[in-house]
Design an enzyme around this catalytic site. Structure first.
Site, mmCIF file in Angstrom:
data_model
loop_
_atom_site.group_PDB
_atom_site.id
_atom_site.type_symbol
_atom_site.label_atom_id
_atom_site.label_comp_id
_atom_site.label_asym_id
_atom_site.label_seq_id
_atom_site.Cartn_x
_atom_site.Cartn_y
_atom_site.Cartn_z
ATOM 1 N N PHE A 34 0.822 -1.222 0.000
ATOM 2 C CA PHE A 34 0.000 0.000 0.000
ATOM 3 C C PHE A 34 0.863 1.282 0.000
ATOM 4 C CE2 PHE A 34 -2.121 2.770 3.419
ATOM 5 C CZ PHE A 34 -2.739 3.604 2.497
ATOM 6 N N ALA A 106 7.465 -5.273 5.144
ATOM 7 C CA ALA A 106 7.126 -5.749 6.482
ATOM 8 C C ALA A 106 5.855 -6.573 6.419
ATOM 9 C CB ALA A 106 6.891 -4.562 7.425
ATOM 10 N N ASP A 149 3.825 4.581 14.636
ATOM 11 C CA ASP A 149 3.533 5.133 15.971
ATOM 12 C C ASP A 149 3.128 4.031 16.958
ATOM 13 O OD1 ASP A 149 0.967 4.546 15.043
ATOM 14 O OD2 ASP A 149 0.121 6.503 15.514
ATOM 15 N N GLU A 150 2.878 2.801 16.447
ATOM 16 C CA GLU A 150 2.473 1.720 17.364
ATOM 17 C C GLU A 150 3.586 1.314 18.315
ATOM 18 O OE1 GLU A 150 -0.802 -0.728 14.772
ATOM 19 O OE2 GLU A 150 0.081 -1.573 16.550
ATOM 20 N N LYS A 177 8.400 -4.082 15.140
ATOM 21 C CA LYS A 177 8.787 -2.774 14.579
ATOM 22 C C LYS A 177 9.675 -2.014 15.569
ATOM 23 C CE LYS A 177 7.503 -1.291 11.092
ATOM 24 N NZ LYS A 177 8.014 -1.451 9.699
ATOM 25 N N ASN A 203 -2.411 5.208 8.234
ATOM 26 C CA ASN A 203 -2.560 5.713 6.872
ATOM 27 C C ASN A 203 -3.880 5.235 6.263
ATOM 28 O OD1 ASN A 203 0.552 6.122 5.190
ATOM 29 N ND2 ASN A 203 0.304 6.036 7.400
ATOM 30 N N ARG A 237 -7.887 6.287 16.801
ATOM 31 C CA ARG A 237 -6.743 6.265 15.888
ATOM 32 C C ARG A 237 -6.607 7.644 15.240
ATOM 33 N NH1 ARG A 237 -5.990 2.507 18.519
ATOM 34 N NH2 ARG A 237 -5.418 0.374 17.973
HETATM 35 P P1 NAD Z 1 1.484 -3.699 3.182
HETATM 36 O O1 NAD Z 1 1.217 -4.961 3.919
HETATM 37 O O2 NAD Z 1 0.434 -3.134 2.296
HETATM 38 O O3 NAD Z 1 2.804 -3.876 2.298
HETATM 39 C C1 NAD Z 1 3.915 -4.597 2.726
HETATM 40 C C2 NAD Z 1 4.754 -4.957 1.500
HETATM 41 O O4 NAD Z 1 5.953 -5.621 1.954
HETATM 42 C C3 NAD Z 1 4.050 -5.931 0.535
HETATM 43 O O5 NAD Z 1 4.217 -5.513 -0.789
HETATM 44 C C4 NAD Z 1 4.767 -7.257 0.776
HETATM 45 O O6 NAD Z 1 4.784 -8.099 -0.362
HETATM 46 C C5 NAD Z 1 6.161 -6.762 1.151
HETATM 47 N N1 NAD Z 1 6.902 -7.763 1.924
HETATM 48 C C6 NAD Z 1 6.465 -8.441 3.024
HETATM 49 N N2 NAD Z 1 7.418 -9.294 3.438
HETATM 50 C C7 NAD Z 1 8.491 -9.122 2.610
HETATM 51 C C8 NAD Z 1 9.787 -9.707 2.564
HETATM 52 N N3 NAD Z 1 10.158 -10.665 3.422
HETATM 53 N N4 NAD Z 1 10.637 -9.295 1.597
HETATM 54 C C9 NAD Z 1 10.255 -8.353 0.705
HETATM 55 N N5 NAD Z 1 9.044 -7.779 0.703
HETATM 56 C C10 NAD Z 1 8.165 -8.162 1.642
HETATM 57 O O7 NAD Z 1 1.922 -2.668 4.292
HETATM 58 P P2 NAD Z 1 1.783 -1.067 4.354
HETATM 59 O O8 NAD Z 1 0.546 -0.713 5.073
HETATM 60 O O9 NAD Z 1 2.037 -0.495 3.014
HETATM 61 O O10 NAD Z 1 3.003 -0.741 5.331
HETATM 62 C C11 NAD Z 1 4.298 -0.492 4.802
HETATM 63 C C12 NAD Z 1 5.226 -0.111 5.939
HETATM 64 O O11 NAD Z 1 4.725 1.039 6.607
HETATM 65 C C13 NAD Z 1 5.376 -1.198 7.001
HETATM 66 O O12 NAD Z 1 6.728 -1.251 7.391
HETATM 67 C C14 NAD Z 1 4.500 -0.711 8.150
HETATM 68 O O13 NAD Z 1 5.000 -1.162 9.390
HETATM 69 C C15 NAD Z 1 4.617 0.802 8.005
HETATM 70 N N6 NAD Z 1 3.479 1.614 8.495
HETATM 71 C C16 NAD Z 1 2.213 1.347 8.052
HETATM 72 C C17 NAD Z 1 1.158 2.178 8.455
HETATM 73 C C18 NAD Z 1 -0.255 1.952 7.979
HETATM 74 O O14 NAD Z 1 -1.161 2.607 8.491
HETATM 75 N N7 NAD Z 1 -0.507 1.094 7.015
HETATM 76 C C19 NAD Z 1 1.417 3.257 9.328
HETATM 77 C C20 NAD Z 1 2.727 3.473 9.765
HETATM 78 C C21 NAD Z 1 3.749 2.644 9.319
HETATM 79 O O1 DAU Z 2 -0.687 3.270 13.738
HETATM 80 C C1 DAU Z 2 0.002 2.798 12.609
HETATM 81 C C2 DAU Z 2 -0.421 1.368 12.347
HETATM 82 O O2 DAU Z 2 -1.740 1.431 11.841
HETATM 83 C C3 DAU Z 2 0.482 0.638 11.362
HETATM 84 O O3 DAU Z 2 1.761 0.509 11.924
HETATM 85 C C4 DAU Z 2 -0.067 -0.744 11.025
HETATM 86 O O4 DAU Z 2 0.718 -1.354 10.011
HETATM 87 C C5 DAU Z 2 -1.477 -0.586 10.524
HETATM 88 O O5 DAU Z 2 -2.050 -1.859 10.312
HETATM 89 C C6 DAU Z 2 -2.322 0.203 11.523
HETATM 90 O O6 DAU Z 2 -2.537 -0.584 12.741
HETATM 91 P P1 DAU Z 2 -3.963 -0.583 13.477
HETATM 92 O O7 DAU Z 2 -4.072 -1.802 14.273
HETATM 93 O O8 DAU Z 2 -4.204 0.718 14.163
HETATM 94 O O9 DAU Z 2 -4.896 -0.586 12.174
HETATM 95 P P2 DAU Z 2 -6.176 -1.470 11.758
HETATM 96 O O10 DAU Z 2 -6.640 -0.926 10.447
HETATM 97 O O11 DAU Z 2 -5.930 -2.924 11.857
HETATM 98 O O12 DAU Z 2 -7.225 -1.074 12.880
HETATM 99 C C7 DAU Z 2 -7.578 0.281 13.128
HETATM 100 C C8 DAU Z 2 -8.556 0.300 14.302
HETATM 101 O O13 DAU Z 2 -9.786 -0.301 13.885
HETATM 102 C C9 DAU Z 2 -8.076 -0.500 15.473
HETATM 103 O O14 DAU Z 2 -8.510 0.149 16.673
HETATM 104 C C10 DAU Z 2 -8.793 -1.839 15.336
HETATM 105 C C11 DAU Z 2 -10.096 -1.445 14.683
HETATM 106 N N1 DAU Z 2 -10.673 -2.462 13.754
HETATM 107 C C12 DAU Z 2 -9.878 -2.973 12.798
HETATM 108 C C13 DAU Z 2 -10.349 -3.900 11.916
HETATM 109 C C14 DAU Z 2 -9.449 -4.486 10.845
HETATM 110 C C15 DAU Z 2 -12.006 -2.825 13.860
HETATM 111 O O15 DAU Z 2 -12.739 -2.321 14.738
HETATM 112 N N2 DAU Z 2 -12.492 -3.731 12.972
HETATM 113 C C16 DAU Z 2 -11.719 -4.302 12.003
HETATM 114 O O16 DAU Z 2 -12.235 -5.147 11.237
#
Ligand code: NAD
Ligand code: DAU
Length: 364
Positions: A34, A106, A149-150, A177, A203, A237
């Site tokens: 993503f 990740a 931030d987790e 992390k 995000n 969040r």
């Molecule tokens: P995502 O799960 O959408 O993407 C992860 C990507 O990493 C995928 O394309 C997957 O194929 C790749 N990957 C997984 N294992 C791998 C490996 N062993 N070698 C190479 N590639 C591999 O995750 P995202 O939401 O895009 O998150 C990306 C980064 O941002 C992560 O490090 C996550 O901790 C961090 N992050 C995410 C959020 C959020 O809200 N999504 C917020 C803060 C930080």
């Molecule tokens: O804060 C940054 C983090 O945000 C990233 O590091 C993680 O990669 C990302 O997955 C996200 O973690 P959260 O656990 O906060 O996100 P998630 O979307 O899983 O859940 C957001 C909130 O919604 C959380 O309080 C759990 C709740 N939730 C989640 C899901 C998937 C529900 O209530 N129902 C659901 O089905």
């Protein structure tokens, strides 16, 4: 794409990170996910002279359909590889000799980490160390770690956590992390590597895998399916549009002081239940799609970062207002039903059942 190692060495020791120079090579790990795919699009659009290498294992959440618009772009290369496999990583460094590494790869989903923590350690901890090892050997100018931030754990009401806040992860994903962040600290302190750590809040945006909360709300609502809300829905969040996060990462890569951590946040905080109701209202749907389910184990109550450091020191601030971002994302999912369909037809459907069936309150 071969670059002269001597020139790199001079740049490395001068600590020069002038990205306006031509021909920088940026190695992005996890670029098929993503945030990574949004970041690659950001780089390619903004810097026509950069070469971007997308190194990704293509796990369940990695999807090359996220980058189809770049398939024919000469500045973009995809390499299938695993960050936890030194052979894959070494070959890629040998071949491309990158100037910068931005490490997104990740396992990213908390619920999955509660079921199977091992792969989180393998990818998020060991994988980061292997990426750091080769970055050192190949004299990468800067390694940017995409943390979260987790790592700070749950934050009390009326408080925001700054970069000096203690690490207090409460689930296996967050612990992995936080561990990786400590390895970054070691890379800086022991080996003098140039590094930054980026800790963003939640995000949302296009191409987010539907296991995460906002895409679950939108995609389930669009398909008239129940929307699972964990516990009593009062967990809070903080939300940022992915493009604002990408701009922050770019700013940090260019201007961040080596060794520093930067929180990235918006102050835009929502209780989960309020956010679901808000999105349903935007979709002209009723709240009866909401289904309260058993809570996540160790569920953090509240995230809230103090992001004044990046704002004051690097002059970054979010540009996308939440309502505009949300409307854009809702339209994106409406226009990409085929993208959702493809995901639903794969292993995700089985995952959804595995994770949610035992949670349903009215299940025997
Ligand atoms: P995502 O799960 O959408 O993407 C992860 C990507 O990493 C995928 O394309 C997957 O194929 C790749 N990957 C997984 N294992 C791998 C490996 N062993 N070698 C190479 N590639 C591999 O995750 P995202 O939401 O895009 O998150 C990306 C980064 O941002 C992560 O490090 C996550 O901790 C961090 N992050 C995410 C959020 C959020 O809200 N999504 C917020 C803060 C930080
Ligand atoms: O804060 C940054 C983090 O945000 C990233 O590091 C993680 O990669 C990302 O997955 C996200 O973690 P959260 O656990 O906060 O996100 P998630 O979307 O899983 O859940 C957001 C909130 O919604 C959380 O309080 C759990 C709740 N939730 C989640 C899901 C998937 C529900 O209530 N129902 C659901 O089905």
């Amino acid at each position: 794409m071969e670059k002269n190692n001597i020139e790199k060495e001079i740049n490395f020791f001068n600590g020069k990170t002038n990205l306006q120079e031509d021909n920088k090579i940026i190695l992005v790990t996890g670029g098929a996910g993503f945030i990574g795919s949004n970041f690659i699009r950001h780089l390619i659009n903004k810097y026509p002279n950069f070469k971007v290498i997308n190194f990704d294992k293509l796990t369940y959440s990695g999807n090359l359909n996220n980058l189809t618009t770049l398939e024919d772009n000469n500045n973009y290369v995809f390499v299938k590889g695993n960050v936890s496999d030194p052979k894959d990583v070494k070959t890629t460094f040998e071949q491309f000799n990158p100037d910068f590494v931005v490490h997104f790869a990740a396992e990213s989903h908390v619920d999955k980490s509660i079921i199977n923590p091992n792969i989180f350690l393998e990818t998020n901890v060991l994988g980061t160390q292997i990426m750091l090892n080769y970055s050192r050997e190949y004299k990468v100018q800067k390694f940017v770690q995409i943390s979260t931030d987790e790592v700070y754990g749950s934050i009390q009401e009326n408080c925001n956590v700054g970069e000096e806040g203690s690490l207090a992860p409460n689930n296996p994903y967050a612990a992995s992390k936080a561990s990786a962040d400590l390895l970054l600290r070691v890379a800086y302190q022991t080996y003098g590597q140039r590094v930054n750590i980026v800790r963003a809040c939640n995000n949302f945006g296009p191409y987010q895998f539907p296991e995460k909360f906002i895409p679950i709300i939108i995609t389930n609502a669009l398909q008239n399916k129940e929307i699972p809300v964990y516990g009593n829905g009062i967990n809070v969040r903080e939300w940022i549009h992915v493009e604002d996060h990408c701009r922050a990462i770019d700013t940090i890569m260019q201007d961040g002081k080596s060794g520093e951590i930067y929180n990235v946040g918006t102050g835009n905080k929502w209780r989960n239940i309020d956010l679901v109701e808000h999105i349903l209202q935007k979709l002209d749907l009723k709240n009866d799609l909401i289904s309260y389910v058993l809570d996540r184990q160790g569920h953090d109550i509240r995230y809230s970062v103090d992001s004044s450091k990046i704002r004051k020191q690097l002059n970054w601030e979010p540009q996308i207002d939440f309502e505009t971002g949300l409307e854009q994302v809702i339209s994106w999912y409406k226009n990409h039903l085929d993208w959702i369909e493809e995901i639903n037809s794969g292993e995700y459907a089985a995952y959804f059942k595995e994770i949610y069936k035992p949670r349903m309150m009215d299940t025997d």
